[in-house]
Enzyme design. Structure first.
Site, PDB file in Angstrom:
ATOM      1  N   GLU A 113       0.712  -1.228  -0.090  1.00 32.09           N
ATOM      2  CA  GLU A 113       0.081  -0.178  -0.076  1.00 32.09           C
ATOM      3  C   GLU A 113       0.907   1.045   0.075  1.00 32.09           C
ATOM      4  OE1 GLU A 113      -3.800   0.149   1.753  1.00 32.09           O
ATOM      5  OE2 GLU A 113      -4.126  -2.056   1.429  1.00 32.09           O
TER       6      GLU A 113
HETATM    7  N1  CAA Z   1      -5.968  11.804  -4.896  1.00 25.56           N
HETATM    8  C1  CAA Z   1      -6.352  12.283  -6.093  1.00 25.56           C
HETATM    9  N2  CAA Z   1      -5.702  12.470  -7.162  1.00 25.56           N
HETATM   10  C2  CAA Z   1      -4.228  12.154  -7.002  1.00 25.56           C
HETATM   11  C3  CAA Z   1      -3.505  11.783  -5.687  1.00 25.56           C
HETATM   12  C4  CAA Z   1      -4.558  11.782  -4.450  1.00 25.56           C
HETATM   13  N3  CAA Z   1      -4.085  11.472  -3.508  1.00 25.56           N
HETATM   14  N4  CAA Z   1      -2.363  11.603  -5.863  1.00 25.56           N
HETATM   15  C5  CAA Z   1      -2.015  11.743  -7.117  1.00 25.56           C
HETATM   16  N5  CAA Z   1      -3.052  12.078  -7.782  1.00 25.56           N
HETATM   17  C6  CAA Z   1      -3.332  12.369  -9.318  1.00 25.56           C
HETATM   18  C7  CAA Z   1      -2.624  13.603  -9.740  1.00 25.56           C
HETATM   19  O1  CAA Z   1      -3.319  14.958  -9.204  1.00 25.56           O
HETATM   20  C8  CAA Z   1      -2.367  13.518 -10.991  1.00 25.56           C
HETATM   21  O2  CAA Z   1      -3.496  13.911 -11.772  1.00 25.56           O
HETATM   22  P1  CAA Z   1      -3.430  15.025 -12.763  1.00 25.56           P
HETATM   23  O3  CAA Z   1      -2.264  14.929 -13.736  1.00 25.56           O
HETATM   24  O4  CAA Z   1      -4.661  15.127 -13.359  1.00 25.56           O
HETATM   25  O5  CAA Z   1      -3.275  16.427 -12.034  1.00 25.56           O
HETATM   26  C9  CAA Z   1      -2.211  11.806 -11.352  1.00 25.56           C
HETATM   27  O6  CAA Z   1      -2.879  11.250 -10.067  1.00 25.56           O
HETATM   28  C10 CAA Z   1      -1.030  11.409 -11.201  1.00 25.56           C
HETATM   29  O7  CAA Z   1      -0.212  11.968 -10.067  1.00 25.56           O
HETATM   30  P2  CAA Z   1       1.561  12.173  -9.986  1.00 25.56           P
HETATM   31  O8  CAA Z   1       1.988  12.934 -11.153  1.00 25.56           O
HETATM   32  O9  CAA Z   1       1.696  12.662  -8.529  1.00 25.56           O
HETATM   33  O10 CAA Z   1       1.802  10.664 -10.266  1.00 25.56           O
HETATM   34  P3  CAA Z   1       3.260   9.826  -9.947  1.00 25.56           P
HETATM   35  O11 CAA Z   1       3.618   8.869 -10.924  1.00 25.56           O
HETATM   36  O12 CAA Z   1       4.342  10.849  -9.644  1.00 25.56           O
HETATM   37  O13 CAA Z   1       2.969   8.915  -8.847  1.00 25.56           O
HETATM   38  C11 CAA Z   1       2.595   8.338  -6.503  1.00 25.56           C
HETATM   39  C12 CAA Z   1       2.322   9.212  -7.416  1.00 25.56           C
HETATM   40  C13 CAA Z   1       2.215   8.844  -5.163  1.00 25.56           C
HETATM   41  C14 CAA Z   1       4.070   7.833  -6.261  1.00 25.56           C
HETATM   42  C15 CAA Z   1       1.732   6.760  -6.814  1.00 25.56           C
HETATM   43  O14 CAA Z   1       2.322   6.692  -7.932  1.00 25.56           O
HETATM   44  C16 CAA Z   1       1.565   6.075  -5.538  1.00 25.56           C
HETATM   45  O15 CAA Z   1       1.070   6.223  -4.767  1.00 25.56           O
HETATM   46  N6  CAA Z   1       2.458   4.858  -5.684  1.00 25.56           N
HETATM   47  C17 CAA Z   1       2.477   3.688  -4.823  1.00 25.56           C
HETATM   48  C18 CAA Z   1       1.397   2.868  -5.230  1.00 25.56           C
HETATM   49  C19 CAA Z   1       0.799   1.793  -4.221  1.00 25.56           C
HETATM   50  O16 CAA Z   1       0.601   2.454  -3.160  1.00 25.56           O
HETATM   51  N7  CAA Z   1       0.646   0.736  -4.233  1.00 25.56           N
HETATM   52  C20 CAA Z   1      -0.182  -0.098  -3.506  1.00 25.56           C
HETATM   53  C21 CAA Z   1      -0.662  -1.281  -4.068  1.00 25.56           C
HETATM   54  S1  CAA Z   1      -2.256  -1.823  -3.376  1.00 25.56           S
HETATM   55  C22 CAA Z   1      -1.779  -2.923  -2.180  1.00 25.56           C
HETATM   56  O17 CAA Z   1      -0.715  -3.043  -1.682  1.00 25.56           O
HETATM   57  C23 CAA Z   1      -2.967  -3.632  -1.766  1.00 25.56           C
HETATM   58  C24 CAA Z   1      -2.819  -4.870  -0.997  1.00 25.56           C
HETATM   59  O18 CAA Z   1      -3.215  -5.830  -1.323  1.00 25.56           O
HETATM   60  C25 CAA Z   1      -1.926  -4.915   0.551  1.00 25.56           C
END
Ligand code: CAA
Length: 382
Positions: free
Chosen positions: A363
């Site tokens: 996550e």
């Molecule tokens: N809420 C709403 N929109 C969001 C957001 C949020 N919290 N965070 C980012 N966005 C939007 C941005 O506004 C952007 O949209 P626009 O271009 O339209 O403005 C878009 O999403 C892309 O955002 P970024 O440019 O910030 O994207 P990034 O490539 O830099 O990545 C990141 C951002 C935070 C690193 C994200 O990729 C991330 O959270 N990565 C980790 C993924 C993760 O948590 N994986 C877990 C897997 S699920 C799991 O583990 C479940 C299980 O089984 C236990």
């Protein structure tokens, strides 16, 4: 500011504690060793209302608040954090995602059985080449008019085999980048879905983790969540709440290890006195207790913000990062307090140490949480 829990929150905490201590503790070592999915416990916990505790009563959920959820997650994870992650994924990723963003039909068909705990759900975002870098989705959902054609592979999926309802994140329009990603509700038993073998994990061994392959799976258009291209934002918004679940799971792992270390330190004697009377051990326990309390406040703050309808994404990232890293430190120290006994399975702390590691990874790794927090700093939000 009020630190007092309500009567209802205390009751939920007590119910979770009673079940964890009376029922989960007995066979947790065997489940860990043999990687046995806790099917019977999940059935019982569904009957007690924990699988859909955050869902509104109109959708057959428990209608409990997020503070109660943190309390319950801590109690279950003190004893068995595999149970913790199964409950967390079902509640705060799958049920939340459908309840908040789904259509009435999706809620009727999918949310209600999930909330009753008759079935469980899984959240399929991670891929062999897209974990932290979540926008690089290779799974394709090609628009075929009245349905999507889904192809690709998802990795490390919690509830991957046991879930009936998948929430799948997939790329529809590559040109549009993350704005071309969709979130689809997929039936685990649909034609073309195949589940890989159970992952032989270091910790949280009795949670059900698999890869899942989609080969020409037909997904009806009405199973898409939100507007076309909403999938990535959907995943991000949903993970904001999921991270409260995992933060409180990590908190539970840490407090479980602390309680065992404290008990052991009160009983074990060296150099003529209980080891808790040696400052070297007393100071370890003192640091553990303080760090756990700090982690608990971070979880509660994030949960409270969510319950008030206020933004909670930064608070949940802070809670997740701090509690996961803290759980790793506390469980390592708990093994140290136990000395040689801590290194053998029957004393439980080595298992908690192995389990803690995963909370720093899934996550959103601790490093990803720091990206979220540091971007908020850059934007002047904190
Ligand atoms: N809420 C709403 N929109 C969001 C957001 C949020 N919290 N965070 C980012 N966005 C939007 C941005 O506004 C952007 O949209 P626009 O271009 O339209 O403005 C878009 O999403 C892309 O955002 P970024 O440019 O910030 O994207 P990034 O490539 O830099 O990545 C990141 C951002 C935070 C690193 C994200 O990729 C991330 O959270 N990565 C980790 C993924 C993760 O948590 N994986 C877990 C897997 S699920 C799991 O583990 C479940 C299980 O089984 C236990």
């Amino acid at each position: 500011m009020n630190f007092q829990l309500t009567e209802e929150q205390l009751m939920i905490q007590q119910a979770a504690r009673d079940y964890a201590q009376r029922e989960l503790f007995n066979d947790v070592i065997e489940r860990d060793e043999k990687a046995i999915y806790p099917a019977e416990h999940i059935k019982n916990l569904a009957e007690l209302g924990f699988l859909g505790m955050l869902v509104a009563p109109e959708y057959d959920g428990g209608g409990m608040d997020t503070v109660s959820y943190v309390l319950a997650m801590e109690e279950f994870s003190k004893v068995d954090s595999s149970i913790g992650v199964i409950i967390s994924v079902n509640n705060s990723l799958v049920c939340f995602g459908i309840e908040k963003y789904g259509t009435d039909e999706q809620k009727e068909k999918y949310l209600k059985p999930l909330a009753r705990g008759e079935v469980t759900g899984a959240f399929l975002l991670s891929e062999p080449g897209a974990g932290s870098d979540a926008t690089s989705q290779q799974t394709k959902a090609i628009d075929m008019g009245d349905h999507y054609l889904l192809n690709g592979v998802k990795n490390w999926i919690t509830n991957g085999n046991t879930a009936s309802t998948y929430l799948v994140i997939a790329q529809t329009d590559v040109e549009k980048g993350h704005r071309g990603i969709n979130a689809l509700i997929v039936d685990r038993h649909a034609e073309g879905v195949s589940v890989g073998p159970h992952e032989n994990k270091m910790g949280m061994r009795s949670s059900d983790t698999h890869s899942v392959q989609f080969t020409d799976v037909k997904v009806p258009k009405e199973n898409r969540i939100g507007e076309d291209g909403f999938g990535f934002k959907f995943a991000m918004k949903t993970l904001e709440g999921g991270r409260i679940g995992i933060a409180s799971q990590a908190l539970g792992i840490a407090s479980g290890a602390y309680e065992l270390a404290r008990k052991y330190a009160m009983e074990r004697k060296t150099f003529g006195k209980e080891i808790i009377k040696h400052q070297a051990i007393a100071f370890k326990l003192s640091d553990m207790a303080t760090e756990i309390e700090a982690g608990r406040f971070l979880c509660m703050k994030a949960a409270w913000l969510k319950d008030q309808g206020l933004p909670y994404g930064i608070a949940s990232a802070m809670a997740k990062q701090y509690c996961a890293d803290m759980a790793m430190r506390i469980t390592t120290e708990a093994v140290q307090v136990h000395g040689g006994y801590g290194y053998v399975k029957e004393y439980h702390v080595e298992r908690l140490m192995r389990d803690a590691k995963l909370t720093q990874i899934y996550e959103g790794t601790s490093e990803i949480q720091k990206i979220v927090i540091s971007r908020a700093i850059e934007n002047g939000d904190i």
